[in-house]
Write an enzyme that holds these catalytic residues in place. Structure first.
Site, short mmCIF file in Angstrom:
data_model
loop_
_atom_site.label_atom_id
_atom_site.label_comp_id
_atom_site.label_asym_id
_atom_site.label_seq_id
_atom_site.Cartn_x
_atom_site.Cartn_y
_atom_site.Cartn_z
N LYS A 35 0.84 -1.20 0.00
CA LYS A 35 0.00 0.00 0.00
C LYS A 35 0.87 1.25 0.00
CE LYS A 35 -3.81 -0.44 2.48
NZ LYS A 35 -4.52 -0.54 3.76
N PHE A 148 -16.37 12.11 9.14
CA PHE A 148 -17.71 11.79 8.65
C PHE A 148 -17.72 11.54 7.15
CE2 PHE A 148 -18.16 14.47 12.41
CZ PHE A 148 -18.96 13.67 13.21
N LEU A 149 -16.57 11.12 6.62
CA LEU A 149 -16.49 11.09 5.15
C LEU A 149 -17.34 9.98 4.54
CD1 LEU A 149 -14.44 8.67 4.03
CD2 LEU A 149 -12.72 10.26 4.86
N ARG A 150 -17.90 10.34 3.39
CA ARG A 150 -18.67 9.38 2.58
C ARG A 150 -17.77 8.92 1.45
NH1 ARG A 150 -22.67 13.63 0.49
NH2 ARG A 150 -20.71 14.74 0.65
N ASN A 211 -24.23 7.61 12.28
CA ASN A 211 -24.38 6.47 11.38
C ASN A 211 -25.60 5.62 11.73
OD1 ASN A 211 -22.32 7.18 9.73
ND2 ASN A 211 -20.86 5.65 10.42
N GLY A 256 -34.77 0.49 -1.44
CA GLY A 256 -34.07 -0.35 -2.41
C GLY A 256 -33.53 -1.59 -1.75
N CYS A 263 -19.08 0.85 6.65
CA CYS A 263 -19.39 1.61 7.87
C CYS A 263 -20.74 1.27 8.48
CB CYS A 263 -19.33 3.11 7.58
SG CYS A 263 -17.64 3.65 7.27
C1 UDX Z 1 -21.47 6.41 5.58
C2 UDX Z 1 -21.92 7.76 6.16
O1 UDX Z 1 -22.79 8.41 5.20
C3 UDX Z 1 -20.72 8.63 6.44
O2 UDX Z 1 -21.14 9.85 7.01
C4 UDX Z 1 -19.82 7.88 7.41
O3 UDX Z 1 -18.69 8.64 7.72
C5 UDX Z 1 -19.43 6.54 6.83
O4 UDX Z 1 -20.58 5.79 6.50
P1 UDX Z 1 -20.68 5.54 3.19
O5 UDX Z 1 -20.51 4.18 3.81
O6 UDX Z 1 -19.62 6.05 2.28
O7 UDX Z 1 -20.83 6.64 4.34
O8 UDX Z 1 -22.03 5.47 2.36
P2 UDX Z 1 -23.45 6.20 2.34
O9 UDX Z 1 -23.47 7.19 1.26
O10 UDX Z 1 -23.87 6.62 3.67
O11 UDX Z 1 -24.37 4.96 1.88
C6 UDX Z 1 -24.45 3.81 2.71
C7 UDX Z 1 -25.36 2.78 2.10
O12 UDX Z 1 -26.73 3.18 2.21
C8 UDX Z 1 -25.15 2.47 0.61
O13 UDX Z 1 -25.20 1.06 0.44
C9 UDX Z 1 -26.32 3.15 -0.06
O14 UDX Z 1 -26.68 2.52 -1.26
C10 UDX Z 1 -27.41 3.01 0.99
N1 UDX Z 1 -28.47 4.01 0.89
C11 UDX Z 1 -28.19 5.33 1.07
C12 UDX Z 1 -29.78 3.61 0.65
O15 UDX Z 1 -30.05 2.42 0.50
N2 UDX Z 1 -30.75 4.56 0.58
C13 UDX Z 1 -30.51 5.88 0.75
O16 UDX Z 1 -31.47 6.67 0.68
C14 UDX Z 1 -29.18 6.28 0.98
#
Ligand code: UDX
Length: 435
Positions: A35, A148-150, A211, A256, A263
Site C-alpha cells: 500500500k 464523517f467522510l462518505r 451512522n 431499495g 461503515c
Molecule cells: C457512511 C456515512 O454516510 C458517512 O457519514 C460515514 O462517515 C461513513 O458511513 P458511506 O458508507 O460512504 O458513508 O455510504 P453512504 O453514502 O452513507 O451509503 C451507505 C449505504 O446506504 C449504501 O449502500 C447506499 O446505497 C445506501 N443508501 C443510502 C440507501 O439504501 N438509501 C438511501 O437513501 C441512501
C-alpha cells in the site's frame, strides 16, 4: 504544521493527501509495504474520485512522505490515528489496530504532541487510550476528532466537512488541543464551517449515532416499501411526499436493497454490542430491527427474481448491473448487490455481472461469478436484467437498446433508479422496490 497520519486505508490515505494539500508537512505510516509503495508512486489503492489528483498534487509539492517506518512520525506535532475498526466475531468493534497504532506511536511522542483519534470507536475507548498516552508521555494529549467522510466524496468531506467535532479533555490541555486543531483546519474554519467542542465520550457517540440515525432512516423507508408493496402503494411517491416536511427531509429515504459498505452495517452492530456492555442494551434494541429490515431486502430481491422468472432462477441467465455497495465506489464490503448476485448463483442461475469500477474487488471475493467488462456483454442473452447499484450509466440505459440485446423482457430495479414508463414502453415487465 508537521503532521503524522497512522493508517493509510480509506480514511488515512485521503486524510494524509488532503492535509498535504492544505499545506501541512505529512508523514503517512502504514504496516502494509504494498500500500505504501503504491501511494508513494501516486497510485491510489482504491477508486475514489478526486484522490488521484489530490495525491499527485501532494507528492509534487514534496510535502508528503509515505513510510512503513514508525520512527518517522517523531517530530510531528499532531498524530492522527486513522486505522480501521472492523467488526469482530461477536459484532463488537475489533480494536486491535487502534491499540497497535498507539503502541507504535508511544515511544516517539514528545511533550506537547497531540494525538488525534479519527477512527470510529466504541464510546470509552478514547478515555482508555488517553490513559495509555499519559502513562508514557504526561505532556502529550489525546483528543478525538471523528471523520464523517462518505465514499465517493471523501476528499471533499475531508477538506470541507459539514462540521468539525473535537472531543477534548477538560482544562488547559483541552484548550491547547482546540487551538492546535484550529490551526490544522484553519482554512475550512475561516470559510465558516461549524466546529463543535465536546468531551471525549460525546465525540465518540456523535460519530456512531450519526451512522445509526442514517441506517435507521434507510431501514424506515425500506419498511415502508414492504408495506407499500402489499398495499399497492408507491414508496417513491411516499418518500417524496413525506420528504417535503423539512423535519423529515428527502435525503436517505431511497428504498431499495438497503445499506452496505464498510461503515453502516458494522457500526450499528458495534454500537449495540457497546450498549450491551454498558448495561443499556435495551436503548439500542431497535438497531437489531434496523439490521433485520436491511438484510430482508436482499432475500426479497432474490424472491422477486424467482417470481419474475416463473418460480425459479435455476438454469436462467441473469444480467446483474452493479456490484459496488453504492455508485462511484469500487467497494464491495457487505455490498447488497454482490450478496444477491452470489445467492442467485447458489440457486442455479448463470449470473453475468457488470460494474463500472468494482469488478476487480468483486472478483477477489466472489470468483464464482461471471464478470463482463462491458454492460452490453452482461446483457447479451439475459432472461432478466437486475439493476442493483444506481450508477449513472445504468440510469441512462436505453431500454430499446437493452431489448435488442437481452433474451427476456424482465427488469428488476433494485434501486428504483430507472424510468419505469420508458422500460414498460419498451416491452419490459418492470419491478421496482416497494412500488
Ligand atoms: C457512511 C456515512 O454516510 C458517512 O457519514 C460515514 O462517515 C461513513 O458511513 P458511506 O458508507 O460512504 O458513508 O455510504 P453512504 O453514502 O452513507 O451509503 C451507505 C449505504 O446506504 C449504501 O449502500 C447506499 O446505497 C445506501 N443508501 C443510502 C440507501 O439504501 N438509501 C438511501 O437513501 C441512501
Amino acid at each position: 504544521m508537521r503532521i503524522s497520519v497512522i493508517g493509510c486505508g480509506y480514511l488515512g490515505a485521503v486524510h494524509a493527501a488532503s492535509m498535504a494539500k492544505l499545506g501541512h508537512e505529512v508523514v503517512a505510516l502504514d504496516v502494509d509495504p504494498d500500500k505504501i509503495g503504491r501511494l508513494a508512486a501516486g497510485d491510489a489503492p482504491f477508486f475514489e474520485p478526486g484522490l488521484p489528483e489530490t495525491l499527485a498534487e501532494a507528492l509534487a509539492s514534496g510535502r508528503i512522505e509515505f513510510t512503513t517506518d514508525p520512527s518517522r512520525v517523531a517530530g510531528a506535532r499532531v498524530h492522527f490515528l486513522a486505522v480501521g475498526t472492523p467488526q469482530g466475531p461477536s459484532g463488537a468493534a475489533d480494536l486491535t489496530y487502534v491499540d497497535a497504532a498507539v503502541t507504535g506511536l508511544l515511544p516517539h511522542l514528545a511533550p506537547g504532541d497531540l494525538v488525534v483519534g479519527k477512527s470510529t470507536v466504541p464510546v470509552g475507548t478514547a478515555a482508555r487510550l488517553a490513559e495509555r498516552v499519559r502513562a508514557v508521555q504526561p505532556e502529550a494529549t489525546l483528543v478525538w476528532n471523528p471523520e464523517f467522510l462518505r465514499e465517493g466524496f471523501a476528499v471533499q468531506d475531508t477538506i470541507t466537512p459539514d462540521r468539525f467535532v473535537y472531543g477534548v479533555p477538560a482544562g488547559e490541555a483541552g484548550q491547547r488541543a482546540v487551538a492546535v486543531l484550529d490551526e490544522v483546519y484553519a482554512r475550512a474554519l475561516a470559510a465558516g464551517i461549524p466546529r463543535l467542542v465536546v468531551d471525549l465520550p460525546t465525540s465518540e457517540l456523535v460519530k456512531i449515532s450519526a451512522n445509526a440515525f442514517l441506517a435507521t432512516k434507510i431501514s424506515f423507508i425500506n419498511a415502508m416499501a414492504e408495506i407499500a408493496e402489499v398495499a399497492g402503494a408507491d414508496v417513491t411517491a411516499l418518500a417524496d411526499a413525506i420528504g417535503h416536511d423539512d423535519r423529515i427531509g428527502r435525503k436517505f429515504l431511497n428504498a431499495g436493497l438497503g445499506f452496505g459498505g464498510g461503515c453502516l452495517p458494522k457500526d450499528i452492530r458495534a454500537f449495540q454490542a457497546r450498549a450491551d456492555e454498558l448495561g443499556v442494551g435495551q436503548s439500542l434494541a431497535f438497531l437489531g430491527e434496523v439490521d433485520a429490515i436491511n438484510l430482508r431486502r436482499r432475500a426479497h430481491v432474490v424472491t422477486l427474481a424467482e417470481e419474475l422468472l416463473g418460480g425459479s432462477v435455476a438454469g436462467r441467465r441473469i444480467a446483474v448491473l452493479g456490484l459496488a455497495f453504492k455508485p462511484n465506489s469500487d467497494d464491495v464490503r457487505d455490498s447488497p448487490a454482490l450478496d444477491i448476485a452470489a445467492r442467485l448463483v447458489e440457486l442455479g442461475a448463470t449470473v453475468a455481472a457488470h460494474d463500472p469500477a468494482a469488478i476487480g474487488t468483486a472478483r477477489r471475493l466472489r470468483p464464482e461469478l461471471e464478470y463482463a467488462d462491458r454492460a452490453e456483454d452482461a446483457l447479451a442473452g439475459a432472461d432478466a436484467v437486475l439493476v442493483l447499484t444506481e450508477w449513472a450509466a445504468y440510469r441512462s440505459l436505453d431500454p430499446q437498446a437493452v431489448a435488442g440485446l437481452a433474451a427476456g423482457r424482465i427488469v428488476l430495479d433494485g434501486r428504483n433508479c430507472l424510468d419505469r414508463d420508458a422500460w414498460t414502453a419498451a416491452g419490459f415487465t418492470y419491478r421496482g422496490m416497494g412500488r
